[in-house]
Each structure stands twice: as structure tokens, then as C-alpha cells.
Design a protein around this motif. Sequence first.
Motif, PDB file in Angstrom:
ATOM      1  N   ARG A   1      -0.075  -2.495  -0.825  1.00  0.00           N
ATOM      2  CA  ARG A   1      -1.172  -3.144  -1.555  1.00  0.00           C
ATOM      3  C   ARG A   1      -1.337  -4.553  -1.005  1.00  0.00           C
ATOM      4  O   ARG A   1      -0.413  -5.354  -1.093  1.00  0.00           O
ATOM      5  CB  ARG A   1      -0.855  -3.184  -3.056  1.00  0.00           C
ATOM      6  N   PRO A   2      -2.496  -4.878  -0.434  1.00  0.00           N
ATOM      7  CA  PRO A   2      -2.667  -6.185   0.212  1.00  0.00           C
ATOM      8  C   PRO A   2      -2.851  -7.311  -0.811  1.00  0.00           C
ATOM      9  O   PRO A   2      -3.213  -7.053  -1.963  1.00  0.00           O
ATOM     10  CB  PRO A   2      -3.943  -6.007   1.034  1.00  0.00           C
ATOM     11  N   ASP A   3      -2.630  -8.532  -0.386  1.00  0.00           N
ATOM     12  CA  ASP A   3      -2.801  -9.698  -1.241  1.00  0.00           C
ATOM     13  C   ASP A   3      -4.232  -9.738  -1.774  1.00  0.00           C
ATOM     14  O   ASP A   3      -5.196  -9.502  -1.041  1.00  0.00           O
ATOM     15  CB  ASP A   3      -2.513 -10.982  -0.445  1.00  0.00           C
ATOM     16  N   GLY A   4      -4.376 -10.016  -3.048  1.00  0.00           N
ATOM     17  CA  GLY A   4      -5.700 -10.150  -3.649  1.00  0.00           C
ATOM     18  C   GLY A   4      -6.230  -8.867  -4.270  1.00  0.00           C
ATOM     19  O   GLY A   4      -7.269  -8.883  -4.938  1.00  0.00           O
ATOM     20  N   ALA A   5      -5.554  -7.745  -4.064  1.00  0.00           N
ATOM     21  CA  ALA A   5      -5.983  -6.487  -4.698  1.00  0.00           C
ATOM     22  C   ALA A   5      -5.515  -6.469  -6.151  1.00  0.00           C
ATOM     23  O   ALA A   5      -4.484  -7.044  -6.483  1.00  0.00           O
ATOM     24  CB  ALA A   5      -5.413  -5.297  -3.940  1.00  0.00           C
ATOM     25  N   SER A   6      -6.241  -5.787  -7.033  1.00  0.00           N
ATOM     26  CA  SER A   6      -5.863  -5.754  -8.449  1.00  0.00           C
ATOM     27  C   SER A   6      -4.577  -4.931  -8.636  1.00  0.00           C
ATOM     28  O   SER A   6      -4.246  -4.083  -7.814  1.00  0.00           O
ATOM     29  CB  SER A   6      -7.011  -5.226  -9.305  1.00  0.00           C
ATOM     30  N   PRO A   7      -3.835  -5.200  -9.729  1.00  0.00           N
ATOM     31  CA  PRO A   7      -2.476  -4.650  -9.854  1.00  0.00           C
ATOM     32  C   PRO A   7      -2.391  -3.138  -9.996  1.00  0.00           C
ATOM     33  O   PRO A   7      -1.347  -2.567  -9.698  1.00  0.00           O
ATOM     34  CB  PRO A   7      -1.919  -5.351 -11.097  1.00  0.00           C
ATOM     35  N   GLY A   8      -3.484  -2.483 -10.439  1.00  0.00           N
ATOM     36  CA  GLY A   8      -3.398  -1.039 -10.675  1.00  0.00           C
ATOM     37  C   GLY A   8      -3.706  -0.186  -9.455  1.00  0.00           C
ATOM     38  O   GLY A   8      -3.896   1.027  -9.579  1.00  0.00           O
ATOM     39  N   ARG A   9      -3.755  -0.777  -8.284  1.00  0.00           N
ATOM     40  CA  ARG A   9      -4.188  -0.029  -7.087  1.00  0.00           C
ATOM     41  C   ARG A   9      -3.250   1.110  -6.701  1.00  0.00           C
ATOM     42  O   ARG A   9      -3.711   2.127  -6.172  1.00  0.00           O
ATOM     43  CB  ARG A   9      -4.369  -0.978  -5.898  1.00  0.00           C
ATOM     44  N   PHE A  10      -1.959   0.970  -6.936  1.00  0.00           N
ATOM     45  CA  PHE A  10      -1.060   2.080  -6.590  1.00  0.00           C
ATOM     46  C   PHE A  10      -1.431   3.331  -7.372  1.00  0.00           C
ATOM     47  O   PHE A  10      -1.542   4.430  -6.799  1.00  0.00           O
ATOM     48  CB  PHE A  10       0.411   1.724  -6.852  1.00  0.00           C
ATOM     49  N   GLU A  11      -1.630   3.166  -8.689  1.00  0.00           N
ATOM     50  CA  GLU A  11      -1.922   4.324  -9.538  1.00  0.00           C
ATOM     51  C   GLU A  11      -3.227   5.007  -9.093  1.00  0.00           C
ATOM     52  O   GLU A  11      -3.327   6.239  -9.086  1.00  0.00           O
ATOM     53  CB  GLU A  11      -2.025   3.886 -11.001  1.00  0.00           C
TER      54      GLU A  11
END
Lengths: 141, 141, 141, 141
Positions: free
Chosen positions: D43-53
Motif C-alpha cells: 500500500r503506497p504512501d497516501g492511500a486510504s487505510p482500508g486498501r488491503f481489504e
Amino acid sequence: MSLTLTAARRIIEVAMQTGRQAGWKPLSVVVLDAGGHVLSFDRPDGASPGRFEIARAKAYGAVMLGMGGSAQMARAEAQAYFMAAVNGVFGGQVLPVPGGVLVRGAEGTVIGAVGVTGDTSDNDAAAASAGIRAAGFVAEA
Amino acid sequence: MSLTLTAARRIIEVAMQTGRQAGWKPLSVVVLDAGGHVLSFDRPDGASPGRFEIARAKAYGAVMLGMGGSAQMARAEAQAYFMAAVNGVFGGQVLPVPGGVLVRGAEGTVIGAVGVTGDTSDNDAAAASAGIRAAGFVAEA
Amino acid sequence: MSLTLTAARRIIEVAMQTGRQAGWKPLSVVVLDAGGHVLSFDRPDGASPGRFEIARAKAYGAVMLGMGGSAQMARAEAQAYFMAAVNGVFGGQVLPVPGGVLVRGAEGTVIGAVGVTGDTSDNDAAAASAGIRAAGFVAEA
Amino acid sequence: MSLTLTAARRIIEVAMQTGRQAGWKPLSVVVLDAGGHVLSFDRPDGASPGRFEIARAKAYGAVMLGMGGSAQMARAEAQAYFMAAVNGVFGGQVLPVPGGVLVRGAEGTVIGAVGVTGDTSDNDAAAASAGIRAAGFVAEA
């Protein structure tokens, strides 16, 4: 930069006051940090018992998706099955309507979100935004 | 008689102050109503992100079982499988340790519960009780 | 201060290398941010399929409770029902053994956690700590 | 034939690079194996925290149903209740939109899936496919 408890309390105070002055129904207000975790919450006398869960779900969706409740609602209306599926991914904890508002700091980073519930969704969002601005941040409804 | 938001804020203020004056680690404090629903919560700067869940689980068990965290802990130590099963019944949301404290009104009725977390369980319970008494109620740890 | 993806990749690279050089079984490594959300993960060839869930649960408990896996294990051994109940509170996503290691930044704040799984819990923790130190942070196992 | 970690890292590297070169929003990328289990994620810097899910749910549906996200979306638009019910079967972990892309090996077998999220769903899918092809496999969006 992160949200302090002092800033969170200021947001809640102004959001609730905004509703009282406008004669709206009692507003419940939650403030989450940048990870979606609860910093502070108040439910006023006379509000229904489930207000915490509703307020949190409005704010939680905003943090996790990086978009305010109004943008989420537009997506839900355009593509209902998408927001339904997103909700499954996040354990059913996302409420895609106005009243979940992102808090952006000076440099534009998301530092948390506010969830307001009690009156119409649009009034809820207006109260959240008023609180966020009063604390010196940028609101993205 | 029921807990007002004003009373809940007084409980939180005094509980947190008790910890600061004693030099304890930052205390997070939740106040639930007689139905186990959140009225108010504060997490101070520097506390770990999961404090809301822990505080609520201490207070939630107190309300739902009608017994304070110290009594729950005694039961868990005497009969671990019983408290584990009780937890199944309540969706895993019961944390049976000191720091969950019942709030009783003038006539002795349970009108809510307070959950405190951050320092040792015994100090957490002492801070909760101090807050409850300062608001004019009887604390049952 | 927050963990960048570059720092997370450095942590994973060194943690996996530490295990290879010591001749340990293949190590899977996750890095979470300060809110417990996944930044980066690698599972090496030959590791069993459930390694992501195990690594994340080690790191997630560290972030949410603000304590490393070794401290969690001590608590679980002293008071088993407590850690079982804590796990219910966090949806069963906490694995209280060594290998979950807090990442502290220059000023001492928790900025994330690393979870390593594959060899003995103690070796897992040693690899996590080596990675964290190589990236310039303080490890709390 | 199965996906190695080296191949997974190549897929992630090229998928993210594709987005950067096109000026898209930061892309988060997951690679799952043929059993739907996580091999690698960034997950790159600046992406929102729920991106893995979100990334995992795109890829997970592709593996479990044996069809790419675009085909899943067509089905969801033709028969919303069917994909909703499928989601119940898989614990709510299926996100039926473009960005979940099957990875097929030389002989045509499914050897995993890639999930990309961050920009429009179509751009997400294009980045995933670019990564898969760069690693020498066939992409089925």
C-alpha cells in the motif's frame, strides 16, 4: 499531524451547538482518528440508544474508503451492489450517507473523520463540517 | 432516573483527572446507559488505538450481568469456562476484570456503567469509582 | 511521523534475510501502520497458506493493545481468561505470542507493528526486531 | 506451476509503476495464490487505510469464482441478488468490480489472482493486467 483529544472535543461541542441553535433534533457526534479508531463521542439526552453505532459507521466508512458520506451515497445510488459488497468487506460497519465527514489537516492529509446522526443526513453533515472548521481543519463531506 | 450526558461528562472528567493526579498512564473512559449503550467516551493523546473497545467491554459486561468487573474476575478465576460461555452469549464483548464499574442511583437501581482502561486494572477501577461518586452516584466495582 | 512503504519494505527485506542467514524456516512478514492497517506483506515460497493471517494477528494485537507479543504472552500465561476475553473484543484477531513487535519512532510514539511467523516464536521476534532496527526505528518485542 | 514470491513482487512493481507513469492515484496491489491466500501486498504512501481489504476482496472473488472482476460486475448488474448471495457464501469477502484479475499460467490453469485499488476500477484492472503480463503470465480481467 494527528487529531488531539482537545481538537476532538472542540469538534463535538461546535457540531452539537450548531444543531441546537438551528433547532434540529439532538445530534450525536463521534470523532475517529486516521486509523478509524474512536477518540471521543457524545450522545445527548433524548437521542435513541443506537446513535453511537450509526455515528461511527458514517465516520468509519469515510476513513476506510477515503471519501465523505455524500460521495459514498452517490456511489451507492449509482451502483448499489458495489457499496453493499464494500460493506461486506468492512464487516458491515459502513453507512454510506451524508453525516460522515473527512477531517483534513493543513497539508491535505486525512487525519480522521467525524460522524453525526440525529437530524436529516444533510443537517448532520452540515453540523459535522461546522465542528471541523471551528477546530481549524478542512471538512470533506 | 437515568444518566444524563452532563453527568457522564462529569464522570469522565473526574476519572481522567484522578489518573493524571496520581501519575498513572493515560486513562480512556466510557460511560454506558442502563441498556449498555454508549453515552460518552474520551481517549487521551498517547493511548493505544484499541482503548474504546476495551473500555466498553469492561462496562458492557457490568451492565449486562449486573455485576462489577471485580466480581466478574472472581467468577472467571473460580470458573473460567462459565465466563467464556457468557462471553459467547454476549458476542465476545465482555471483559471480566476490574475497571468495569456499575453506577447505581439514589434508590439503588443500576442506571449505567463506567469502563476505564490504561493503567493497572485496580487503578482503572479506582478512577471509575472516583468519577461516579463525584457525579453523586454509588459505584459498585 | 508515520511508516512509509519504503521503510516497510526495508523491514521485510531484513527480517526475511535474517531468517535465511540463520538457516531458519521461511519467514512471512507483515508491516501494519499505527492504526493496525496493512502496509506491506510477503510470504516466501514453501510457507503454509495461512501465514498472512498469523503474521497479521501477531502485529494487530501489538498495535491495538500497545504491547509486544512477548508481553502479551506473559499476560496470557498469568491470566488466560483475560487474553481470551481481549480476543473476543477484537474479533478473534489477536495472537498473543512473540513475533508481534511494536515499531517506535524517534520520539517514542508507536508508529506501527511488525508480525513475523514461520520459525519458533522467539526467532520470529528476533527477525522482526532486526528488520525494525535496520530501518532506523526502535523495536519493542 | 505456481506463483513464486519473485513473480508476485514483479507483478506488484509493474502494476504500481503503470499507475505512477499514467498519473493515476496511488495504487495498492495484492497477489493471491491459487487457493486465494495472500502472497504479497503493498500500500503506497497516501492511500486510504482500508486498501488491503478492498484489493483482497477483488482478487479473492476472482479466485473463488474462477472469473475476473469485469465478468463478476456483468453478473452483478444482470442479477444483483445472485452476487449478493454468493457474497454470503464467501463471508462477504467478494467485491465484484474490475480490478480483480485472474493469473493464468502457460497451460491455461489459474495460478492466482491480482487485486488493484486506488483509481477508477477500469484503470485498476489495466494496471493489474500490465503487471501480470510483465511477469510472463496471461491476465483475465
